[in-house]
Design a protein around this motif. Structure first.
Motif, PDB file in Angstrom:
ATOM      1  N   VAL A 109       0.848  -1.203   0.000  1.00 22.22           N
ATOM      2  CA  VAL A 109       0.000   0.000   0.000  1.00 22.22           C
ATOM      3  C   VAL A 109       0.882   1.252   0.000  1.00 22.22           C
ATOM      4  O   VAL A 109       0.669   2.183  -0.787  1.00 22.22           O
ATOM      5  CB  VAL A 109      -0.958  -0.026   1.224  1.00 22.22           C
ATOM      6  CG1 VAL A 109      -1.591   1.339   1.454  1.00 22.22           C
ATOM      7  CG2 VAL A 109      -2.031  -1.089   1.024  1.00 22.22           C
ATOM      8  N   PRO A 119      -4.519   2.452  -3.957  1.00 20.79           N
ATOM      9  CA  PRO A 119      -4.701   1.030  -3.646  1.00 20.79           C
ATOM     10  C   PRO A 119      -6.185   0.699  -3.467  1.00 20.79           C
ATOM     11  O   PRO A 119      -6.884   1.353  -2.705  1.00 20.79           O
ATOM     12  CB  PRO A 119      -3.971   0.856  -2.304  1.00 20.79           C
ATOM     13  CG  PRO A 119      -3.334   2.171  -1.985  1.00 20.79           C
ATOM     14  CD  PRO A 119      -3.983   3.215  -2.811  1.00 20.79           C
ATOM     15  N   VAL A 162      -5.964   3.051   2.221  1.00 22.89           N
ATOM     16  CA  VAL A 162      -6.553   2.350   1.068  1.00 22.89           C
ATOM     17  C   VAL A 162      -7.648   3.218   0.452  1.00 22.89           C
ATOM     18  O   VAL A 162      -8.441   3.833   1.155  1.00 22.89           O
ATOM     19  CB  VAL A 162      -7.100   0.970   1.520  1.00 22.89           C
ATOM     20  CG1 VAL A 162      -8.017   0.358   0.482  1.00 22.89           C
ATOM     21  CG2 VAL A 162      -5.923   0.040   1.820  1.00 22.89           C
TER      22      VAL A 162
END
Ligand code: FCB
Length: 456
Positions: A109, A119, A162
């Motif tokens: 990530v 990501p 994320v």
């Protein structure tokens, strides 16, 4: 004088990505404390994988992740969809956490963010810890809470970085191929296992969504379905009925409960009339309410359409209808039918009205390898991507809130029961040397991702 044709233009905010999954690329199946997954066990059984291969090395991505991220960067995409291997995080499925597993995904990530690539994480792309399968796998309701706990652990470590979260990849495949026709791990063939596993997959999604939200804030959370737009093979009543059944079995069984409508009544009636199963007690009060937690987007994987006829030719398939592949198939035997992605997107939008849709997989298997100059001329794949993306553009014009597209796949990889024989990558992988060679389709896609434009 002819006017030059306008290119098809996508907005700057459009997500252009490539996709992979953990078991298909990582290898290193027993490193850094990873537990066994159902796919390790399945591959070890004779006759399950076409080329008798397994995931032990795959694309060796676990060791080559950094150069693979450079490769993704070189494709000029702005997003990368990958999945997390549950048994790397919780080798037994629950209980003891393996921090080395979390460290690996954290490096991934952070490496993506350093390269300005968003990501996108899929939490479950089929590699269930074997220890959970030993307790019944997705057929057992206990797995639901284990999935939620696993989700919480991953979100607590990565949730601040994320960009998008996908709970499950293709619950149809996980339940039908895994528990009904046995073509995928864990290789079970049982009607009850089919419906109970699909229910628990959906329920675990519904229970995980609020947990993800609570930890990650306003990052988009969704689920990915593989959907197949279908038409009857003839105008006969039997084919119309087979088609309705196929649509219920393949598409609506997942779409309807996610959209808050419960399971499709016509399918429940069909199953009951056939005594498909006799115990429905796995569906408990409140489950359907939990499954329909609002989501920020629906992920759709599209490969082909189905032309459906009523006669079941191959009884061993254990599918309720026969699906015919039409002309010009890819190496999977799937018809190339770009109009299908348009039909599917407009239908899902009209019938279900999800806030946002992403194509989380689309692509084609062709075996084309490097020529004597090391160039991979995969013209068929390039046309496939081109034509499907133009159909996506048409769908946007027709009002579908399609916000992104991920090509399947970044690179050739372990194609489940087909092993390494089917190549879906836009990047070629030489499995002997692990050399990666971007195919011509990758160079074409790079230009699309960079400019947001497709020429006519
Ligand atoms: C999908 C899977 C993906 C890949 C493609 C070809 O069903 O999600 O892992 O196997 O098909």
């Amino acid at each position: 004088m002819n006017q030059p044709k306008q290119p098809y233009t996508f907005p700057d905010s459009f997500t252009w990505g490539v996709a992979t999954s953990s078991f298909q690329i990582e290898g290193a199946t027993f490193e850094d404390g990873r537990g066994a997954s159902i796919w390790d066990t399945f591959c070890a059984k004779q006759g399950t994988i076409a080329d008798a291969s397994n995931g032990e090395i795959a694309c060796d991505h676990y060791h080559r992740w950094s150069e693979d991220l450079d490769l993704i960067k070189s494709l000029e995409v702005n997003a990368y969809r990958f999945s997390i291997a549950w048994p790397r995080i919780l080798p037994k499925g629950f209980g003891q956490v393996e921090s080395k597993g979390l460290d690996f995904y954290e490096r991934l990530v952070d490496g993506l963010l350093e390269r300005n690539i968003d990501p996108w994480v899929t939490l479950y792309h089929w590699d269930l810890p074997q220890a959970l399968q030993d307790q019944g796998g997705w057929v057992s309701r206990d797995v639901v809470e284990h999935f939620v706990d696993y989700t919480r652990i991953v979100c607590e470590r990565l949730g601040d970085r994320v960009a998008g979260w996908i709970t499950h990849n293709e619950p149809w495949c996980a339940s039908v191929l895994g528990y009904l026709n046995g073509e995928h791990a864990p290789g079970i063939k049982d009607n009850y296992a089919h419906l109970a596993s699909s229910h628990h997959l959906l329920l675990s999604h519904g229970k995980a969504v609020p947990v993800i939200r609570e930890i990650v804030g306003d990052r988009p959370v969704g689920i990915t379905l593989n959907l197949v737009p279908s038409v009857p093979a003839s105008s006969s009543e039997a084919d119309a009925e087979a088609n309705a059944r196929f649509d219920g079995f393949f598409n609506r069984w997942y779409l309807d409960p996610l959209a808050g409508r419960g399971y499709p009544q016509d399918m429940i009636e069909r199953y009951k009339a056939e005594n498909y199963i006799d115990d429905w007690s796995f569906i408990q009060d409140q489950d359907l309410k939990e499954i329909s937690q609002p989501i920020d987007f629906l992920g759709i994987n599209y490969y082909s359409r189905g032309i459906i006829r009523s006669d079941r030719v191959d009884e061993s398939e254990n599918l309720p209808v026969e699906v015919i592949a039409n002309s010009n198939p890819t190496d999977m035997g799937w018809e190339v039918y770009p109009q299908g992605i348009y039909d599917l997107l407009t239908r899902v939008h009209q019938d279900y009205d999800f806030k946002s849709i992403y194509i989380t997989e689309n692509g084609a298997a062709y075996a084309t390898g490097p020529d004597e100059h090391g160039v991979v001329h995969d013209q068929l794949r390039e046309s496939y991507l081109h034509d499907h993306l133009i159909a996506c553009h048409h769908a946007r014009q027709a009002g579908v809130p399609l916000d992104g597209y991920f090509a399947w796949s970044l690179m050739d990889n372990f194609e489940w029961a087909f092993g390494y024989e089917k190549r879906f990558g836009i990047v070629y992988v030489d499995y002997e040397t692990q050399q990666r060679i971007p195919k011509q389709s990758a160079l074409w896609y790079r230009n699309v991702a960079k400019t947001g434009e497709i020429s006519c």
